[in-house]
Design a protein around this motif. Structure first.
Motif, PDB file in Angstrom:
ATOM      1  N   ARG A  25       0.752  -1.339   0.025  1.00  7.09           N
ATOM      2  CA  ARG A  25       0.105  -0.047  -0.027  1.00  7.09           C
ATOM      3  C   ARG A  25       0.898   1.182   0.039  1.00  7.09           C
ATOM      4  O   ARG A  25       1.900   1.248   0.449  1.00  7.09           O
ATOM      5  N   ALA A  26       0.556   2.280  -0.612  1.00 12.27           N
ATOM      6  CA  ALA A  26       0.995   3.671  -0.666  1.00 12.27           C
ATOM      7  C   ALA A  26       0.952   4.395   0.620  1.00 12.27           C
ATOM      8  O   ALA A  26      -0.089   4.265   1.383  1.00 12.27           O
ATOM      9  N   VAL A  27       1.695   5.145   1.061  1.00 16.35           N
ATOM     10  CA  VAL A  27       1.839   5.748   2.418  1.00 16.35           C
ATOM     11  C   VAL A  27       1.739   7.152   1.861  1.00 16.35           C
ATOM     12  O   VAL A  27       2.871   7.885   1.023  1.00 16.35           O
ATOM     13  N   LEU A  28       0.757   7.783   2.228  1.00 19.74           N
ATOM     14  CA  LEU A  28       0.558   9.099   2.138  1.00 19.74           C
ATOM     15  C   LEU A  28       0.579  10.119   3.359  1.00 19.74           C
ATOM     16  O   LEU A  28       0.384   9.651   4.637  1.00 19.74           O
ATOM     17  N   SER A  29       0.853  11.268   3.161  1.00 18.74           N
ATOM     18  CA  SER A  29       0.949  12.396   4.407  1.00 18.74           C
ATOM     19  C   SER A  29      -0.514  12.518   4.645  1.00 18.74           C
ATOM     20  O   SER A  29      -1.317  12.604   3.935  1.00 18.74           O
ATOM     21  N   MET A  45     -12.315   9.935   7.313  1.00 21.69           N
ATOM     22  CA  MET A  45     -10.797  10.608   7.509  1.00 21.69           C
ATOM     23  C   MET A  45      -9.918   9.794   8.320  1.00 21.69           C
ATOM     24  O   MET A  45      -8.674   9.360   7.925  1.00 21.69           O
ATOM     25  N   ASP A  46     -10.444   9.572   9.360  1.00 19.88           N
ATOM     26  CA  ASP A  46      -9.748   8.539  10.444  1.00 19.88           C
ATOM     27  C   ASP A  46      -9.526   7.228   9.666  1.00 19.88           C
ATOM     28  O   ASP A  46      -8.187   6.608   9.956  1.00 19.88           O
ATOM     29  N   ASP A  55      -1.204   6.206  10.149  1.00 19.24           N
ATOM     30  CA  ASP A  55      -1.302   6.932  11.358  1.00 19.24           C
ATOM     31  C   ASP A  55      -1.982   6.248  12.589  1.00 19.24           C
ATOM     32  O   ASP A  55      -3.280   6.021  12.479  1.00 19.24           O
ATOM     33  N   LEU A  56      -1.175   5.855  13.642  1.00 19.76           N
ATOM     34  CA  LEU A  56      -1.642   4.943  14.798  1.00 19.76           C
ATOM     35  C   LEU A  56      -2.691   5.576  15.516  1.00 19.76           C
ATOM     36  O   LEU A  56      -3.551   5.301  16.204  1.00 19.76           O
ATOM     37  N   ASP A  57      -2.602   7.002  15.609  1.00 17.31           N
ATOM     38  CA  ASP A  57      -3.633   8.043  16.630  1.00 17.31           C
ATOM     39  C   ASP A  57      -4.973   7.782  15.760  1.00 17.31           C
ATOM     40  O   ASP A  57      -5.837   7.641  16.386  1.00 17.31           O
ATOM     41  N   ALA A  58      -4.812   8.040  14.493  1.00 12.35           N
ATOM     42  CA  ALA A  58      -6.031   7.868  13.517  1.00 12.35           C
ATOM     43  C   ALA A  58      -6.806   6.238  13.840  1.00 12.35           C
ATOM     44  O   ALA A  58      -8.178   6.233  13.807  1.00 12.35           O
ATOM     45  N   GLU A  59      -5.852   5.339  13.891  1.00 12.35           N
ATOM     46  CA  GLU A  59      -6.191   4.086  13.869  1.00 12.35           C
ATOM     47  C   GLU A  59      -7.076   3.938  15.338  1.00 12.35           C
ATOM     48  O   GLU A  59      -7.960   3.266  15.277  1.00 12.35           O
ATOM     49  N   ARG A  60      -6.300   4.389  16.451  1.00 13.43           N
ATOM     50  CA  ARG A  60      -6.953   4.371  17.646  1.00 13.43           C
ATOM     51  C   ARG A  60      -8.397   5.208  17.683  1.00 13.43           C
ATOM     52  O   ARG A  60      -9.255   4.384  18.207  1.00 13.43           O
ATOM     53  N   VAL A  99      -9.459  -4.687   7.998  1.00 13.79           N
ATOM     54  CA  VAL A  99      -9.703  -4.057   6.910  1.00 13.79           C
ATOM     55  C   VAL A  99      -8.583  -3.036   6.605  1.00 13.79           C
ATOM     56  O   VAL A  99      -8.013  -2.889   5.672  1.00 13.79           O
ATOM     57  N   VAL A 100      -7.858  -2.312   7.665  1.00 14.41           N
ATOM     58  CA  VAL A 100      -7.002  -1.443   7.586  1.00 14.41           C
ATOM     59  C   VAL A 100      -5.612  -1.948   7.295  1.00 14.41           C
ATOM     60  O   VAL A 100      -4.791  -1.278   6.625  1.00 14.41           O
ATOM     61  N   ARG A 101      -5.449  -3.257   7.918  1.00 17.55           N
ATOM     62  CA  ARG A 101      -3.890  -3.513   7.740  1.00 17.55           C
ATOM     63  C   ARG A 101      -4.055  -5.417   7.523  1.00 17.55           C
ATOM     64  O   ARG A 101      -4.022  -6.177   8.207  1.00 17.55           O
TER      65      ARG A 101
END
Length: 177
Positions: A25-29, A45-46, A55-60, A99-101
């Motif tokens: 997967r691509a990693v974007l800022s 967005m999260d 982004d681990l904060d967004a994942e949490r 889904v995310v990972r």
């Protein structure tokens, strides 16, 4: 999940190229994603920040949002839940991770083949989900498998929202050319 190729087309010249979580997967800022996904809900967005910016904060935050939605679902459907057991909470986190990972499909190394439906990913097994949630395989099958699918659907709907916003951004970009 939205195709990394689609994301690459939408943001040529970005900070892409690194990978995360053992996937291709691509990693974007965050700022690149914010520009691409203007108009998406905070939860979407999260999802995007967790999936594409790693982004681990967004994942949490995403896990917390899914836990709340799953608890509301449990209340609305009157699920019988053992007090003190974090089953719904655990299943919510597992659904986000699935889904995310996603796991890379070993046979194709993540590039896609017929065995994995050309996704390059592998779903978690029932046994793995049950164990991670602190349930027996039988209890998961009997009481929680359908509920897990409902929780997973919450996460997949966020993924679909992100895909829809990206598709609209892509069509707008093509029209501008």
């Amino acid at each position: 999940m939205a195709s990394p190729k689609l994301i690459a087309l939408l943001c040529a010249g970005s900070q892409m190229g690194s990978t995360g979580g053992g996937t291709n997967r691509a990693v974007l800022s965050r700022s690149e994603l914010a520009g691409l996904l203007s108009g998406a809900s905070e939860a979407a967005m999260d999802f995007a920040y967790a999936a594409y910016a790693l982004d681990l904060d967004a994942e949490r935050m995403l896990i917390a949002r899914v836990r709340v939605a799953a608890a509301n679902l449990a209340n609305a459907q009157k699920w019988e839940i053992v007090k003190g057991r974090p089953t719904v909470s655990n299943l919510s986190a597992i659904a986000v991770f699935e889904v995310v990972r996603p796991l890379v499909h070993k046979e194709c190394g993540g590039v896609g083949c017929r065995l994995c439906g050309m996704t390059g990913t592998k779903l978690l097994s029932v046994r793995t989900i049950a164990a991670a949630a602190g349930l027996s395989k039988d209890d998961f099958h009997r009481n929680w498998q359908d509920r897990y699918r409902q929780i997973l659907k919450i996460v997949c709907e966020l993924d679909a929202e992100v895909q829809g916003v990206l598709a609209r951004a892509d069509s707008g970009r093509r029209e501008a050319l």
